[in-house]
Design an enzyme around this catalytic site. Structure first.
Site, PDB file in Angstrom:
ATOM      1  N   ASP A  99      50.384  24.037 -42.030  1.00 23.99           N
ATOM      2  CA  ASP A  99      50.073  24.962 -43.035  1.00 23.99           C
ATOM      3  C   ASP A  99      49.085  24.341 -43.700  1.00 23.99           C
ATOM      4  O   ASP A  99      48.838  23.088 -44.151  1.00 23.99           O
ATOM      5  CB  ASP A  99      51.112  25.208 -44.191  1.00 23.99           C
ATOM      6  CG  ASP A  99      50.992  26.280 -44.878  1.00 23.99           C
ATOM      7  OD1 ASP A  99      51.948  27.225 -44.854  1.00 23.99           O
ATOM      8  OD2 ASP A  99      49.889  26.483 -45.558  1.00 23.99           O
TER       9      ASP A  99
ATOM     10  N   HIS B 266      21.439  38.215 -42.603  1.00 20.46           N
ATOM     11  CA  HIS B 266      20.558  38.263 -41.626  1.00 20.46           C
ATOM     12  C   HIS B 266      19.224  38.965 -41.785  1.00 20.46           C
ATOM     13  O   HIS B 266      18.110  38.360 -41.322  1.00 20.46           O
ATOM     14  CB  HIS B 266      21.255  39.024 -40.186  1.00 20.46           C
ATOM     15  CG  HIS B 266      22.560  38.724 -39.958  1.00 20.46           C
ATOM     16  ND1 HIS B 266      22.882  37.493 -40.131  1.00 20.46           N
ATOM     17  CD2 HIS B 266      23.633  39.492 -39.274  1.00 20.46           C
ATOM     18  CE1 HIS B 266      24.177  37.338 -39.863  1.00 20.46           C
ATOM     19  NE2 HIS B 266      24.743  38.565 -39.260  1.00 20.46           N
TER      20      HIS B 266
ATOM     21  N   HIS C 227      24.194  33.230 -38.298  1.00 22.21           N
ATOM     22  CA  HIS C 227      24.075  32.924 -36.893  1.00 22.21           C
ATOM     23  C   HIS C 227      22.622  33.636 -36.295  1.00 22.21           C
ATOM     24  O   HIS C 227      22.037  33.280 -35.289  1.00 22.21           O
ATOM     25  CB  HIS C 227      25.157  33.817 -35.741  1.00 22.21           C
ATOM     26  CG  HIS C 227      25.083  35.204 -35.591  1.00 22.21           C
ATOM     27  ND1 HIS C 227      25.594  36.085 -36.605  1.00 22.21           N
ATOM     28  CD2 HIS C 227      24.477  35.814 -34.542  1.00 22.21           C
ATOM     29  CE1 HIS C 227      25.182  37.396 -36.137  1.00 22.21           C
ATOM     30  NE2 HIS C 227      24.604  37.205 -34.835  1.00 22.21           N
TER      31      HIS C 227
HETATM   32  C1  BG6 Z   1      27.393  40.218 -37.618  1.00 23.68           C
HETATM   33  C2  BG6 Z   1      27.960  41.528 -38.145  1.00 23.68           C
HETATM   34  O1  BG6 Z   1      27.127  39.171 -38.722  1.00 23.68           O
HETATM   35  O2  BG6 Z   1      26.192  40.567 -36.812  1.00 23.68           O
HETATM   36  C3  BG6 Z   1      28.088  42.530 -37.285  1.00 23.68           C
HETATM   37  O3  BG6 Z   1      29.143  41.108 -38.741  1.00 23.68           O
HETATM   38  C4  BG6 Z   1      26.898  42.726 -36.275  1.00 23.68           C
HETATM   39  O4  BG6 Z   1      28.594  43.760 -37.774  1.00 23.68           O
HETATM   40  C5  BG6 Z   1      26.476  41.310 -36.005  1.00 23.68           C
HETATM   41  O5  BG6 Z   1      27.122  43.526 -35.250  1.00 23.68           O
HETATM   42  C6  BG6 Z   1      24.864  41.721 -35.160  1.00 23.68           C
HETATM   43  O6  BG6 Z   1      24.800  40.290 -34.527  1.00 23.68           O
HETATM   44  P1  BG6 Z   1      24.208  40.343 -33.245  1.00 23.68           P
HETATM   45  O7  BG6 Z   1      23.819  38.854 -32.728  1.00 23.68           O
HETATM   46  O8  BG6 Z   1      25.159  40.917 -31.975  1.00 23.68           O
HETATM   47  O9  BG6 Z   1      22.993  41.062 -32.707  1.00 23.68           O
END
Ligand code: BG6
Length: 461
Positions: free
Chosen positions: A85, A230, A168
């Site tokens: 946990d 993003h 990312h």
């Molecule tokens: C994510 C979102 O961070 O990015 C998603 O939560 C989105 O909704 C995605 O589809 C898009 O990233 P990629 O790399 O798939 O274009």
């Protein structure tokens, strides 16, 4: 700057979705491509044993990218598991034991942010946080205040230089390439300003809906899911000043300045849409007013960009899946050949997905006696994006201590400050039919600075 290598990789949330979809494939990739060789310790509260985690790793790789036998076997040999946990001190004592002689572990918190404070404290009390790095995932708060609180919580146990916040998008080759192309060539900077740029527009279109993520998505909506993070990073890469100096903060300092210069959004600069059918997605609240499409108009309050509108739109269930930025240049001060020319003929198009393309829109003369021409696009560069997946690149960077492509606390706060005034459904939403470019109100938002240029898909050789 802490540029030592981490000597153990710990991931909490080892049995969860993120580990399944991203972390195992990234780890196999790092072992295959970069001969990573450090203990990998999964932590979760699932009542599992190591063999079950190994089976999960196999399943994950079969579904996400495929198994590379030598790297997979190496991954299995490095894998350890602690079941317990997150609120229990003994879980972290076990973890410290598994860490053995490791002095500089990296902890990836692939768990809900609500657990960060408890986990960070236990990591510290058990001695696991000493010289350690921590990797965290969005959402970094729900608004400016909660983002600050989260930052303060993490800072109690980890110095900022050891905190790696993953967006990312920053691990994507084409997103890094924006900065590279702008600053590795001398021709762009002289025209990259209010004297020559008429507008910038960015479209992030996805041709699918929220699928099985209804519950998560309904708490964020398009603005917080992809625009606040993003897309703001893409805007920053497109518009920031050139970095000076070589350290990991050089780029981030310029980005931070740029994001702080963006004016907070006002309701009249936002159009929200929701696709027909969204309300029947599992996990979505009945009668929800969360948006699946958003278009915004940004203004940057700086000498370079004053008066240049920047439009961003992002949505689900649009006609294509494609992300593209278009920098529209001004026409010459006088149309020398007396033509009625559309604005579309002078632009730079930067596609970020599904392929990486850079195109330059120009006018060329149509052969013949008359001085008339047509619009063409010179494709400067096009390649498919089968490069290193973002998570593999970013986790490799975090293990090496390279923080350049991670969001710093001040950047996160600057992003929140921009969207803060329009949080909480303060603007109405309009419905749109799946497979269309969102509500027509988005066309009114761009108005004479438009039209929106809808990305066209083409095949990539
Ligand atoms: C994510 C979102 O961070 O990015 C998603 O939560 C989105 O909704 C995605 O589809 C898009 O990233 P990629 O790399 O798939 O274009």
């Amino acid at each position: 700057m802490n540029s030592f290598y981490s000597d153990a990789f710990v991931f909490l949330g080892a049995t969860g979705d993120l580990a399944y979809k991203q972390i195992f494939p990234a780890l196999q990739g790092l072992i295959r491509d970069e001969a990573f060789n450090l203990p990998i310790i999964g932590v979760a509260k699932a009542g599992w044993n190591l063999d079950q985690l190994k089976a999960r790793a196999k399943d994950s790789l079969e579904k996400h990218g495929g198994i590379n036998q030598p790297a997979f076997e190496k991954l299995l040999s490095l894998l350890r598991y602690v079941d317990g946990d997150y609120s229990d001190a003994s879980t972290f004592e076990q973890l410290r034991q598994e860490l053995g002689t490791s002095q500089r572990p990296l902890h990836y918190l692939a768990i809900p942010p609500s657990l960060f404070a408890t986990v960070a404290e236990h990591l510290a009390n058990s001695g696991c946080a000493t010289n350690a790095r921590v990797v965290v995932e969005k959402p970094f708060g729900r608004d400016l205040e909660s983002a600050k609180e989260l930052g303060e919580t993490l800072h109690k146990f980890f110095p900022e230089e050891n905190i790696f916040r993953i967006d990312h998008y920053l691990g994507k080759e084409p997103v890094q390439n924006i900065v590279y192309t702008r600053f590795a060539n001398p021709i762009f900077d002289p025209i990259w300003n209010r004297d020559h740029v008429r507008s910038i527009q960015i479209t992030m279109a996805e041709d699918f809906g929220v699928e099985d993520r209804g519950k998560f998505y309904d708490e964020v909506g398009a603005l917080l899911d992809v625009v606040q993070n993003h897309m703001m990073q893409v805007v920053a890469n497109l518009t920031m000043d050139p970095p000076t100096g070589q350290d990991h903060d050089a780029l981030r300092d310029r980005k931070s300045e740029l994001l702080r210069a963006i004016k907070p959004l006002t309701p009249d600069a936002v159009v929200r849409g929701q696709y027909d059918g969204y309300r029947s997605v599992v996990g979505v609240a009945p009668g929800t007013s969360v948006e699946t499409f958003v278009a915004i108009k940004l203004e940057i309050d700086s000498w370079r960009w004053a008066g240049v509108p920047i439009f961003v739109r992002a949505g689900k269930m649009l006609p294509v899946t494609c992300t593209e930025a278009l920098v529209e240049f001004k026409r010459p001060p006088k149309e020398t050949f007396g033509e009625l020319v559309s604005n579309g003929s002078a632009h730079m198009r930067i596609r970020l997905s599904p392929d990486m393309t850079i195109g330059l829109g120009v006018r060329v003369k149509t052969p013949g006696e008359r001085m008339v021409g047509r619009d063409v696009e010179l494709e400067m560069h096009r390649q498919s994006t089968t490069d290193m997946p973002p998570y593999e690149r970013l986790l490799g960077d975090a293990i090496r201590g390279n923080s350049e492509q991670f969001a710093r606390q001040d950047l996160i706060e600057a992003q929140w400050r921009i969207v803060e005034p329009i949080l909480g459904n303060v603007t109405p939403f309009y419905t749109y039919a799946p497979g269309t470019w969102g509500p027509v109100e988005a066309d009114q938002l761009i108005g004479n600075d438009g039209p929106w240029v809808n990305p066209q898909l083409h095949s990539v050789e």
